[in-house]
Design a protein around this motif. Structure first.
Motif, PDB file in Angstrom:
ATOM      1  N   UNK A 187      89.070 -12.761 -16.610  1.00  0.00           N
ATOM      2  CA  UNK A 187      88.276 -12.800 -15.393  1.00  0.00           C
ATOM      3  C   UNK A 187      88.325 -14.211 -14.856  1.00  0.00           C
ATOM      4  N   UNK A 188      88.630 -14.326 -13.586  1.00  0.00           N
ATOM      5  CA  UNK A 188      88.802 -15.635 -12.967  1.00  0.00           C
ATOM      6  C   UNK A 188      87.811 -15.734 -11.813  1.00  0.00           C
ATOM      7  N   UNK A 189      87.179 -16.899 -11.684  1.00  0.00           N
ATOM      8  CA  UNK A 189      86.275 -17.096 -10.555  1.00  0.00           C
ATOM      9  C   UNK A 189      87.101 -17.502  -9.340  1.00  0.00           C
ATOM     10  N   UNK A 190      86.939 -16.770  -8.249  1.00  0.00           N
ATOM     11  CA  UNK A 190      87.654 -17.106  -7.010  1.00  0.00           C
ATOM     12  C   UNK A 190      86.621 -17.267  -5.894  1.00  0.00           C
ATOM     13  N   UNK A 191      87.005 -17.973  -4.835  1.00  0.00           N
ATOM     14  CA  UNK A 191      86.025 -18.125  -3.753  1.00  0.00           C
ATOM     15  C   UNK A 191      85.818 -16.777  -3.069  1.00  0.00           C
ATOM     16  N   UNK A 192      84.616 -16.593  -2.565  1.00  0.00           N
ATOM     17  CA  UNK A 192      84.295 -15.319  -1.924  1.00  0.00           C
ATOM     18  C   UNK A 192      84.751 -15.291  -0.477  1.00  0.00           C
ATOM     19  N   UNK A 193      85.551 -16.293  -0.063  1.00  0.00           N
ATOM     20  CA  UNK A 193      86.057 -16.351   1.293  1.00  0.00           C
ATOM     21  C   UNK A 193      86.857 -15.120   1.668  1.00  0.00           C
ATOM     22  N   UNK A 194      87.547 -14.590   0.640  1.00  0.00           N
ATOM     23  CA  UNK A 194      88.375 -13.412   0.896  1.00  0.00           C
ATOM     24  C   UNK A 194      87.524 -12.190   1.218  1.00  0.00           C
ATOM     25  N   UNK A 195      86.269 -12.308   0.927  1.00  0.00           N
ATOM     26  CA  UNK A 195      85.397 -11.148   0.964  1.00  0.00           C
ATOM     27  C   UNK A 195      84.755 -10.945   2.323  1.00  0.00           C
ATOM     28  N   UNK A 196      85.303 -10.069   3.115  1.00  0.00           N
ATOM     29  CA  UNK A 196      84.692  -9.826   4.417  1.00  0.00           C
ATOM     30  C   UNK A 196      83.333  -9.164   4.269  1.00  0.00           C
ATOM     31  N   UNK A 197      83.143  -8.516   3.129  1.00  0.00           N
ATOM     32  CA  UNK A 197      81.928  -7.722   2.967  1.00  0.00           C
ATOM     33  C   UNK A 197      80.683  -8.570   2.755  1.00  0.00           C
ATOM     34  N   UNK A 198      80.850  -9.824   2.366  1.00  0.00           N
ATOM     35  CA  UNK A 198      79.665 -10.663   2.141  1.00  0.00           C
ATOM     36  C   UNK A 198      79.240 -11.245   3.480  1.00  0.00           C
ATOM     37  N   UNK A 199      78.056 -10.850   3.927  1.00  0.00           N
ATOM     38  CA  UNK A 199      77.593 -11.355   5.216  1.00  0.00           C
ATOM     39  C   UNK A 199      77.016 -12.751   5.019  1.00  0.00           C
ATOM     40  N   UNK A 200      77.066 -13.542   6.088  1.00  0.00           N
ATOM     41  CA  UNK A 200      76.626 -14.924   5.992  1.00  0.00           C
ATOM     42  C   UNK A 200      75.190 -15.036   5.489  1.00  0.00           C
ATOM     43  N   UNK A 201      74.277 -14.192   6.033  1.00  0.00           N
ATOM     44  CA  UNK A 201      72.884 -14.323   5.599  1.00  0.00           C
ATOM     45  C   UNK A 201      72.720 -13.993   4.122  1.00  0.00           C
ATOM     46  N   UNK A 202      73.529 -13.085   3.604  1.00  0.00           N
ATOM     47  CA  UNK A 202      73.456 -12.764   2.179  1.00  0.00           C
ATOM     48  C   UNK A 202      73.969 -13.939   1.352  1.00  0.00           C
TER      49      UNK A 202
END
Ligand SMILES: Nc1ncnc2c1ncn2[C@@H]1O[C@H](COP(=O)(O)OP(=O)(O)OP(=O)(O)O)[C@@H](O)[C@H]1O
Length: 359
Positions: free
Chosen positions: A339-354
Protein backbone atom coordinates in the motif's frame (compact mmCIF):
# COMPACT_ATOMS: atom_id res chain seq x y z
CA UNK A 1 -18.50 11.69 4.99
CA UNK A 2 -17.35 8.99 2.65
CA UNK A 3 -13.66 8.32 2.88
CA UNK A 4 -13.05 10.26 6.03
CA UNK A 5 -11.34 8.58 8.93
CA UNK A 6 -12.04 10.50 12.06
CA UNK A 7 -9.20 10.29 14.49
CA UNK A 8 -10.14 9.68 18.06
CA UNK A 9 -8.35 10.95 21.06
CA UNK A 10 -8.44 8.81 24.14
CA UNK A 11 -8.21 11.77 26.48
CA UNK A 12 -11.54 13.46 25.92
CA UNK A 13 -13.84 12.29 28.66
CA UNK A 14 -12.26 12.73 32.05
CA UNK A 15 -14.38 12.63 35.17
CA UNK A 16 -13.82 15.14 37.96
CA UNK A 17 -12.62 12.30 40.19
CA UNK A 18 -9.97 11.32 37.64
CA UNK A 19 -8.79 14.88 37.11
CA UNK A 20 -7.33 14.77 40.60
CA UNK A 21 -5.28 11.67 39.88
CA UNK A 22 -2.02 11.55 37.97
CA UNK A 23 -2.58 9.39 34.89
CA UNK A 24 -0.59 6.18 34.89
CA UNK A 25 -0.06 6.69 31.14
CA UNK A 26 -0.06 10.02 29.35
CA UNK A 27 0.95 9.94 25.69
CA UNK A 28 0.66 13.16 23.73
CA UNK A 29 1.16 13.65 19.99
CA UNK A 30 3.08 10.43 19.39
CA UNK A 31 4.52 9.88 15.94
CA UNK A 32 6.80 6.99 15.00
CA UNK A 33 8.31 6.71 11.57
CA UNK A 34 10.51 3.82 10.51
CA UNK A 35 12.95 4.49 7.71
CA UNK A 36 14.14 1.75 5.43
CA UNK A 37 16.46 3.13 2.77
CA UNK A 38 14.34 5.74 0.96
CA UNK A 39 11.02 4.46 2.21
CA UNK A 40 9.31 5.76 5.33
CA UNK A 41 6.65 3.84 7.20
CA UNK A 42 4.64 5.98 9.56
CA UNK A 43 3.60 3.35 12.08
CA UNK A 44 2.04 5.73 14.63
CA UNK A 45 0.62 9.09 13.63
CA UNK A 46 -0.40 11.57 16.28
CA UNK A 47 -1.71 9.38 19.09
CA UNK A 48 -2.92 10.84 22.38
CA UNK A 49 -3.72 8.45 25.20
CA UNK A 50 -4.39 8.88 28.91
CA UNK A 51 -4.99 5.93 31.19
CA UNK A 52 -5.93 6.57 34.82
CA UNK A 53 -5.46 4.31 37.85
CA UNK A 54 -8.17 1.66 37.95
CA UNK A 55 -8.80 1.70 34.20
CA UNK A 56 -8.77 -1.36 31.98
CA UNK A 57 -8.27 -0.27 28.39
CA UNK A 58 -8.28 -2.45 25.30
CA UNK A 59 -6.65 -1.53 21.99
CA UNK A 60 -7.77 -3.45 18.94
CA UNK A 61 -6.70 -3.16 15.35
CA UNK A 62 -5.70 -5.16 12.30
CA UNK A 63 -2.24 -6.50 11.70
CA UNK A 64 0.19 -3.69 10.88
CA UNK A 65 -2.01 -0.96 12.37
CA UNK A 66 0.69 0.12 14.82
CA UNK A 67 -0.27 -1.66 18.06
CA UNK A 68 3.15 -3.08 18.86
CA UNK A 69 4.91 0.13 17.89
CA UNK A 70 2.60 2.07 20.20
CA UNK A 71 3.28 -0.33 23.07
CA UNK A 72 7.02 -0.13 22.43
CA UNK A 73 6.86 3.67 22.57
CA UNK A 74 4.83 3.41 25.76
CA UNK A 75 7.42 1.19 27.47
CA UNK A 76 10.43 3.14 26.23
CA UNK A 77 11.60 0.28 24.01
CA UNK A 78 11.15 2.56 20.95
CA UNK A 79 11.77 6.32 20.98
CA UNK A 80 8.97 8.20 19.19
CA UNK A 81 9.97 10.76 16.53
CA UNK A 82 7.67 13.26 18.17
CA UNK A 83 5.52 13.49 21.26
CA UNK A 84 5.68 12.91 24.96
CA UNK A 85 5.22 9.74 27.01
CA UNK A 86 4.74 10.04 30.75
CA UNK A 87 4.41 7.13 33.12
CA UNK A 88 3.00 8.31 36.46
CA UNK A 89 4.06 11.84 35.52
CA UNK A 90 7.64 10.89 34.59
CA UNK A 91 8.70 11.80 31.03
CA UNK A 92 10.34 8.65 29.68
CA UNK A 93 11.28 9.61 26.11
CA UNK A 94 14.55 11.13 27.33
CA UNK A 95 15.53 8.26 29.64
CA UNK A 96 18.71 6.33 28.96
CA UNK A 97 18.85 2.52 28.89
CA UNK A 98 19.29 2.13 32.65
CA UNK A 99 16.28 4.39 33.27
CA UNK A 100 14.16 2.35 30.88
CA UNK A 101 15.32 -0.86 32.49
CA UNK A 102 14.30 0.44 35.92
CA UNK A 103 10.97 1.62 34.56
CA UNK A 104 10.28 -1.85 33.15
CA UNK A 105 11.37 -3.44 36.38
CA UNK A 106 9.42 -1.21 38.78
CA UNK A 107 6.46 0.38 37.04
CA UNK A 108 5.49 -1.73 34.02
CA UNK A 109 4.66 -5.43 33.96
CA UNK A 110 4.42 -7.03 30.53
CA UNK A 111 2.46 -10.14 29.64
CA UNK A 112 3.70 -11.57 26.37
CA UNK A 113 1.68 -13.70 23.99
CA UNK A 114 4.59 -16.16 23.99
CA UNK A 115 4.52 -16.33 27.83
CA UNK A 116 8.27 -15.60 28.26
CA UNK A 117 8.69 -18.11 31.07
CA UNK A 118 11.99 -19.64 32.13
CA UNK A 119 11.70 -23.37 31.42
CA UNK A 120 14.24 -24.48 34.03
CA UNK A 121 12.42 -22.71 36.87
CA UNK A 122 9.26 -23.90 38.62
CA UNK A 123 6.11 -21.78 38.65
CA UNK A 124 7.12 -20.19 41.95
CA UNK A 125 10.70 -19.69 40.68
CA UNK A 126 9.37 -17.82 37.64
CA UNK A 127 7.21 -15.52 39.76
CA UNK A 128 9.99 -14.95 42.29
CA UNK A 129 12.63 -14.07 39.68
CA UNK A 130 11.49 -10.49 38.90
CA UNK A 131 11.38 -9.80 42.64
CA UNK A 132 14.92 -11.13 43.12
CA UNK A 133 16.12 -8.89 40.28
CA UNK A 134 14.34 -5.83 41.71
CA UNK A 135 15.72 -6.67 45.17
CA UNK A 136 13.15 -4.61 47.05
CA UNK A 137 11.75 -7.07 49.58
CA UNK A 138 13.33 -9.70 51.81
CA UNK A 139 13.23 -13.41 51.07
CA UNK A 140 10.39 -14.20 53.50
CA UNK A 141 8.11 -11.49 52.05
CA UNK A 142 9.07 -12.62 48.56
CA UNK A 143 8.00 -16.20 49.24
CA UNK A 144 4.71 -15.00 50.74
CA UNK A 145 4.06 -12.78 47.73
CA UNK A 146 4.81 -15.65 45.32
CA UNK A 147 2.23 -17.74 47.16
CA UNK A 148 -0.47 -15.09 47.09
CA UNK A 149 0.16 -14.26 43.41
CA UNK A 150 -0.08 -17.93 42.45
CA UNK A 151 -3.26 -18.22 44.51
CA UNK A 152 -4.70 -15.20 42.71
CA UNK A 153 -4.24 -16.92 39.35
CA UNK A 154 -5.41 -20.31 40.75
CA UNK A 155 -2.02 -21.95 40.34
CA UNK A 156 -1.10 -22.52 43.97
CA UNK A 157 -1.40 -26.29 43.41
CA UNK A 158 1.14 -26.01 40.56
CA UNK A 159 3.80 -23.99 42.33
CA UNK A 160 6.50 -26.67 42.08
CA UNK A 161 5.77 -27.54 38.47
CA UNK A 162 7.84 -26.40 35.50
CA UNK A 163 6.22 -24.55 32.57
CA UNK A 164 6.75 -27.53 30.23
CA UNK A 165 4.21 -29.54 32.27
CA UNK A 166 1.56 -26.82 32.10
CA UNK A 167 -1.25 -26.09 29.66
CA UNK A 168 -1.30 -22.90 27.56
CA UNK A 169 -3.89 -21.35 29.86
CA UNK A 170 -1.83 -22.18 32.97
CA UNK A 171 1.33 -20.74 31.38
CA UNK A 172 -0.52 -17.53 30.53
CA UNK A 173 -1.89 -17.26 34.10
CA UNK A 174 1.65 -17.80 35.37
CA UNK A 175 2.94 -15.00 33.15
CA UNK A 176 0.17 -12.75 34.56
CA UNK A 177 1.37 -13.49 38.10
CA UNK A 178 4.93 -12.66 36.97
CA UNK A 179 3.84 -9.36 35.44
CA UNK A 180 2.25 -8.31 38.74
CA UNK A 181 5.20 -9.53 40.85
CA UNK A 182 6.86 -6.16 41.45
CA UNK A 183 3.57 -4.38 42.03
CA UNK A 184 3.80 -2.24 38.86
CA UNK A 185 1.53 0.76 38.23
CA UNK A 186 0.80 -0.46 34.71
CA UNK A 187 0.40 -3.93 33.29
CA UNK A 188 0.45 -4.39 29.53
CA UNK A 189 -0.82 -7.58 27.95
CA UNK A 190 -0.01 -8.29 24.31
CA UNK A 191 -2.58 -10.71 22.86
CA UNK A 192 -3.05 -12.55 26.19
CA UNK A 193 -5.74 -14.88 24.87
CA UNK A 194 -4.25 -15.60 21.46
CA UNK A 195 -2.40 -18.79 22.33
CA UNK A 196 -5.04 -20.45 24.49
CA UNK A 197 -8.39 -22.22 24.03
CA UNK A 198 -11.67 -20.40 24.68
CA UNK A 199 -12.22 -21.82 28.20
CA UNK A 200 -8.69 -20.76 29.24
CA UNK A 201 -9.29 -17.38 27.61
CA UNK A 202 -12.39 -16.88 29.79
CA UNK A 203 -10.34 -17.82 32.88
CA UNK A 204 -7.66 -15.32 31.92
CA UNK A 205 -10.25 -12.55 31.54
CA UNK A 206 -11.63 -13.46 34.98
CA UNK A 207 -8.12 -13.24 36.46
CA UNK A 208 -7.68 -9.75 34.91
CA UNK A 209 -11.06 -8.61 36.23
CA UNK A 210 -10.28 -9.85 39.73
CA UNK A 211 -6.81 -8.29 39.69
CA UNK A 212 -8.28 -4.95 38.73
CA UNK A 213 -10.92 -5.19 41.44
CA UNK A 214 -8.33 -5.93 44.12
CA UNK A 215 -5.81 -3.38 42.75
CA UNK A 216 -7.83 -0.22 42.05
CA UNK A 217 -4.71 1.91 41.77
CA UNK A 218 -3.32 -0.10 38.84
CA UNK A 219 -3.96 0.33 35.13
CA UNK A 220 -4.21 -2.49 32.65
CA UNK A 221 -3.75 -2.11 28.90
CA UNK A 222 -4.58 -5.06 26.68
CA UNK A 223 -3.73 -5.20 22.99
CA UNK A 224 -5.70 -7.84 21.19
CA UNK A 225 -7.47 -9.10 18.10
CA UNK A 226 -9.94 -10.99 20.32
CA UNK A 227 -13.33 -9.20 20.53
CA UNK A 228 -14.20 -11.18 23.71
CA UNK A 229 -11.63 -9.16 25.64
CA UNK A 230 -13.76 -6.04 25.21
CA UNK A 231 -16.22 -7.52 27.71
CA UNK A 232 -13.93 -6.61 30.58
CA UNK A 233 -12.74 -3.22 29.25
CA UNK A 234 -13.73 0.19 30.55
CA UNK A 235 -13.29 1.30 26.99
CA UNK A 236 -11.84 0.01 23.73
CA UNK A 237 -9.82 2.01 21.25
CA UNK A 238 -9.71 0.88 17.65
CA UNK A 239 -6.43 1.67 15.92
CA UNK A 240 -6.01 1.79 12.18
CA UNK A 241 -3.02 3.01 10.18
CA UNK A 242 -1.40 4.32 13.35
CA UNK A 243 -4.36 6.39 14.54
CA UNK A 244 -7.22 5.76 16.92
CA UNK A 245 -10.29 5.81 14.72
CA UNK A 246 -12.93 4.75 17.19
CA UNK A 247 -13.58 4.65 20.92
CA UNK A 248 -16.15 2.23 22.30
CA UNK A 249 -17.11 2.95 25.88
CA UNK A 250 -18.38 0.38 28.33
CA UNK A 251 -18.12 -3.33 28.62
CA UNK A 252 -21.05 -4.38 26.41
CA UNK A 253 -20.11 -6.66 23.58
CA UNK A 254 -22.84 -5.67 21.16
CA UNK A 255 -21.08 -2.77 19.42
CA UNK A 256 -19.55 -3.86 16.14
CA UNK A 257 -15.89 -3.53 15.32
CA UNK A 258 -15.40 -3.21 11.63
CA UNK A 259 -11.67 -2.93 11.41
CA UNK A 260 -11.26 -6.43 9.98
CA UNK A 261 -12.69 -5.23 6.68
CA UNK A 262 -9.79 -2.82 6.23
CA UNK A 263 -8.21 -3.48 2.86
CA UNK A 264 -10.22 -6.56 2.06
CA UNK A 265 -12.27 -4.91 -0.70
CA UNK A 266 -9.15 -4.03 -2.58
CA UNK A 267 -7.96 -7.58 -2.33
CA UNK A 268 -11.19 -8.88 -3.76
CA UNK A 269 -11.23 -6.28 -6.52
CA UNK A 270 -7.75 -7.22 -7.54
CA UNK A 271 -8.72 -10.90 -7.66
CA UNK A 272 -6.18 -11.83 -5.09
CA UNK A 273 -7.09 -14.82 -3.04
CA UNK A 274 -4.12 -14.80 -0.71
CA UNK A 275 -3.90 -12.69 2.38
CA UNK A 276 -0.73 -11.83 4.17
CA UNK A 277 0.60 -9.27 6.61
CA UNK A 278 1.43 -6.90 3.79
CA UNK A 279 -2.25 -6.11 3.28
CA UNK A 280 -2.25 -3.48 5.96
CA UNK A 281 1.26 -2.16 5.63
CA UNK A 282 1.43 1.29 4.22
CA UNK A 283 4.58 2.21 2.39
CA UNK A 284 4.91 5.93 2.57
CA UNK A 285 7.44 7.87 0.54
CA UNK A 286 8.62 11.25 1.84
CA UNK A 287 6.80 13.17 -0.87
CA UNK A 288 3.51 11.69 -1.83
CA UNK A 289 3.44 10.94 -5.57
CA UNK A 290 0.44 11.03 -7.85
CA UNK A 291 -0.90 7.61 -8.64
CA UNK A 292 0.28 7.83 -12.26
CA UNK A 293 3.80 8.56 -11.01
CA UNK A 294 3.99 5.24 -9.15
CA UNK A 295 5.85 3.13 -11.66
CA UNK A 296 7.76 0.56 -9.62
CA UNK A 297 6.98 -2.15 -7.10
CA UNK A 298 8.23 -0.85 -3.72
CA UNK A 299 9.64 -4.30 -2.94
CA UNK A 300 11.47 -5.49 -6.07
CA UNK A 301 11.34 -2.32 -8.21
CA UNK A 302 9.75 -4.19 -11.10
CA UNK A 303 7.59 -2.16 -13.48
CA UNK A 304 5.18 -5.07 -13.88
CA UNK A 305 2.59 -3.72 -11.47
CA UNK A 306 -1.17 -3.37 -11.15
CA UNK A 307 -2.41 -0.22 -9.41
CA UNK A 308 -5.71 0.28 -7.66
CA UNK A 309 -6.87 3.19 -5.60
CA UNK A 310 -9.15 2.77 -2.61
CA UNK A 311 -11.78 5.47 -2.82
CA UNK A 312 -12.89 4.78 0.71
CA UNK A 313 -9.54 5.41 2.23
CA UNK A 314 -8.71 9.07 2.02
CA UNK A 315 -7.00 10.44 5.07
CA UNK A 316 -4.84 13.22 6.29
CA UNK A 317 -1.12 12.68 6.72
CA UNK A 318 1.11 14.89 8.81
CA UNK A 319 3.49 15.99 6.05
CA UNK A 320 2.19 19.52 5.51
CA UNK A 321 -1.25 18.14 6.21
CA UNK A 322 -1.53 16.99 2.64
CA UNK A 323 -4.55 14.94 1.83
CA UNK A 324 -3.34 11.55 0.81
CA UNK A 325 -4.91 8.33 -0.21
CA UNK A 326 -3.97 4.71 -0.04
CA UNK A 327 -3.27 2.93 -3.32
CA UNK A 328 -2.75 -0.79 -3.63
CA UNK A 329 0.17 -1.88 -5.79
CA UNK A 330 0.25 -5.51 -6.77
CA UNK A 331 3.47 -6.73 -8.32
CA UNK A 332 3.19 -9.53 -10.86
CA UNK A 333 6.93 -10.22 -10.58
CA UNK A 334 7.36 -10.73 -6.83
CA UNK A 335 3.67 -11.32 -6.01
CA UNK A 336 3.79 -8.73 -3.23
CA UNK A 337 0.91 -6.47 -2.40
CA UNK A 338 1.91 -3.05 -1.02
CA UNK A 339 0.00 0.00 0.00
CA UNK A 340 1.45 3.31 -1.07
CA UNK A 341 0.35 6.76 0.03
CA UNK A 342 -0.42 8.95 -2.99
CA UNK A 343 -1.76 12.48 -3.18
CA UNK A 344 -5.52 12.71 -3.41
CA UNK A 345 -5.17 15.14 -6.33
CA UNK A 346 -6.13 12.36 -8.68
CA UNK A 347 -9.37 12.01 -6.83
CA UNK A 348 -12.14 14.00 -8.42
CA UNK A 349 -14.52 12.55 -5.89
CA UNK A 350 -13.03 14.41 -2.92
CA UNK A 351 -14.77 17.75 -2.73
CA UNK A 352 -12.82 20.76 -1.53
CA UNK A 353 -14.96 21.30 1.57
CA UNK A 354 -14.48 17.67 2.58
CA UNK A 355 -10.74 17.96 2.11
CA UNK A 356 -10.67 21.01 4.33
CA UNK A 357 -12.56 19.28 7.07
CA UNK A 358 -10.01 16.48 7.17
CA UNK A 359 -7.38 18.40 9.09
N1 LIG B 1 11.39 -1.90 12.92
C1 LIG B 1 10.60 -1.60 11.90
N2 LIG B 1 11.11 -1.16 10.72
C2 LIG B 1 10.32 -0.82 9.70
N3 LIG B 1 8.96 -0.89 9.74
C3 LIG B 1 8.40 -1.32 10.88
C4 LIG B 1 9.17 -1.69 12.01
N4 LIG B 1 8.32 -2.08 13.00
C5 LIG B 1 7.09 -1.95 12.51
N5 LIG B 1 7.13 -1.50 11.24
C6 LIG B 1 5.98 -1.20 10.38
O1 LIG B 1 5.12 -0.33 11.10
C7 LIG B 1 3.76 -0.68 10.86
C8 LIG B 1 3.09 -1.01 12.18
O2 LIG B 1 3.65 -2.22 12.67
P1 LIG B 1 3.25 -2.84 14.09
O3 LIG B 1 4.10 -4.05 14.31
O4 LIG B 1 3.29 -1.80 15.11
O5 LIG B 1 1.72 -3.28 13.84
P2 LIG B 1 0.79 -4.24 14.71
O6 LIG B 1 -0.55 -3.60 14.71
O7 LIG B 1 1.41 -4.51 16.03
O8 LIG B 1 0.76 -5.55 13.84
P3 LIG B 1 0.54 -7.09 14.35
O9 LIG B 1 -0.87 -7.16 14.90
O10 LIG B 1 0.71 -7.86 13.09
O11 LIG B 1 1.60 -7.36 15.37
C9 LIG B 1 3.79 -1.84 9.89
O12 LIG B 1 3.64 -1.31 8.60
C10 LIG B 1 5.16 -2.44 10.08
O13 LIG B 1 5.62 -3.06 8.90
Amino acid sequence: MEGKIETVTAVSEVSIEKKHKIPVVEMTGIYKIFKQKKIEVMAVRGIDLKIYPGELVVIMGPSGSGKTTLLNCLCGIEKPNAGSVKIKGLEITKLRDEGIQKLLQDEIGIIFQSFNLIPSLTASGNVELPMIVADKIDKKSRKERVKSLLQAVSLDHRMNHRPSTMSGGEKQRLSIAMAFANDPALVIADEPTASVDSVSAENILTVFKEFMQSNPDKALLIVTHDPAVRKIADYTLVIRDGQFVRRIDGKSDDAEIEYESNGSDMLTDMSLSRSNDATNKLIQPKNFPKLNEVKLCPHCHSTNIVKKIDKNDVYCAIHDFKIVQKAAIFCKECNELSFVAVTAHDLNKVKINEMESLD
